[in-house]
Design a protein around this motif. Structure first.
Motif, PDB file in Angstrom:
ATOM      1  N   LYS A  10     -18.634  -3.785  90.818  1.00 62.29           N
ATOM      2  CA  LYS A  10     -18.954  -4.668  89.693  1.00 62.29           C
ATOM      3  C   LYS A  10     -20.324  -5.269  89.924  1.00 62.29           C
ATOM      4  O   LYS A  10     -20.630  -5.741  90.998  1.00 62.29           O
ATOM      5  N   TRP A  13     -23.752  -8.079  85.409  1.00 55.08           N
ATOM      6  CA  TRP A  13     -23.888  -7.852  83.980  1.00 55.08           C
ATOM      7  C   TRP A  13     -22.897  -6.820  83.432  1.00 55.08           C
ATOM      8  O   TRP A  13     -22.966  -6.464  82.273  1.00 55.08           O
ATOM      9  N   SER A  14     -21.978  -6.341  84.247  1.00 54.44           N
ATOM     10  CA  SER A  14     -21.108  -5.264  83.788  1.00 54.44           C
ATOM     11  C   SER A  14     -19.647  -5.528  84.126  1.00 54.44           C
ATOM     12  O   SER A  14     -19.334  -6.339  84.992  1.00 54.44           O
ATOM     13  N   ARG A  30     -15.922   2.479  82.878  1.00 55.31           N
ATOM     14  CA  ARG A  30     -15.142   1.247  83.019  1.00 55.31           C
ATOM     15  C   ARG A  30     -13.804   1.557  83.692  1.00 55.31           C
ATOM     16  O   ARG A  30     -13.110   2.500  83.326  1.00 55.31           O
ATOM     17  N   HIS A  73     -27.429   4.880  80.279  1.00 52.11           N
ATOM     18  CA  HIS A  73     -26.304   3.950  80.203  1.00 52.11           C
ATOM     19  C   HIS A  73     -25.125   4.541  79.449  1.00 52.11           C
ATOM     20  O   HIS A  73     -24.170   3.847  79.124  1.00 52.11           O
ATOM     21  N   GLU A 122     -19.587   1.322  79.125  1.00 53.47           N
ATOM     22  CA  GLU A 122     -18.671   0.189  79.029  1.00 53.47           C
ATOM     23  C   GLU A 122     -17.631   0.384  77.930  1.00 53.47           C
ATOM     24  O   GLU A 122     -16.689  -0.383  77.824  1.00 53.47           O
TER      25      GLU A 122
END
Length: 131
Positions: A10, A13-14, A30, A73, A122
């Motif tokens: 982790k 920011w995520s 995720r 991303h 994400e």
């Protein structure tokens, strides 16, 4: 799908992310399991929390066969698309079925075709389960 869990991490920011390897490629997505999960083989279910629009984040694949890879991303998933009789849209990713939310029309020949999906990492999750 059986994947190799490399690590769970982790960043400030995520959300919790899992680095995984599969027979079709490697990526980070995720993680919806125990953050303290140890590396090793684990069965997972894929879920995608993003709408797909043909020509934007969904397109024909350049080649056939399942593929998983990182793209900045995003995670790029390549699988076989099928539109069921009830209108459900499903991607077969090497034997794992992923239900998709498609907005807008699909080309007539999309069902039964190999496609690529671009998903923010994400917005794609892995849920571990025990057989």
């Amino acid at each position: 799908m059986l994947v190799e869990l490399v690590k769970v991490a982790k960043f400030p920011w995520s959300p919790w992310l899992a680095q995984i390897r599969t027979p079709y490629g490697s990526t980070a997505v995720r993680w919806r399991g125990d953050p303290a999960a140890e590396p090793g083989e684990v069965h997972v279910e894929w879920t995608v929390d993003e709408d797909f629009r043909w020509g934007q984040n969904a397109k024909p694949a350049a080649a056939s066969g399942p593929d998983i890879r990182a793209g900045g991303h995003c995670v790029i998933l390549q699988g076989l698309l099928s539109v069921e009789e009830d209108g459900a849209t499903v991607m077969d990713l090497g034997g794992s079925l992923i239900l998709l939310d498609i907005t807008g029309p699909l080309p007539e020949n999309a069902s039964g075709a190999w496609i690529e999906l671009w998903v923010e990492r994400e917005k794609i999750s892995l849920y571990p389960y025990v057989l």
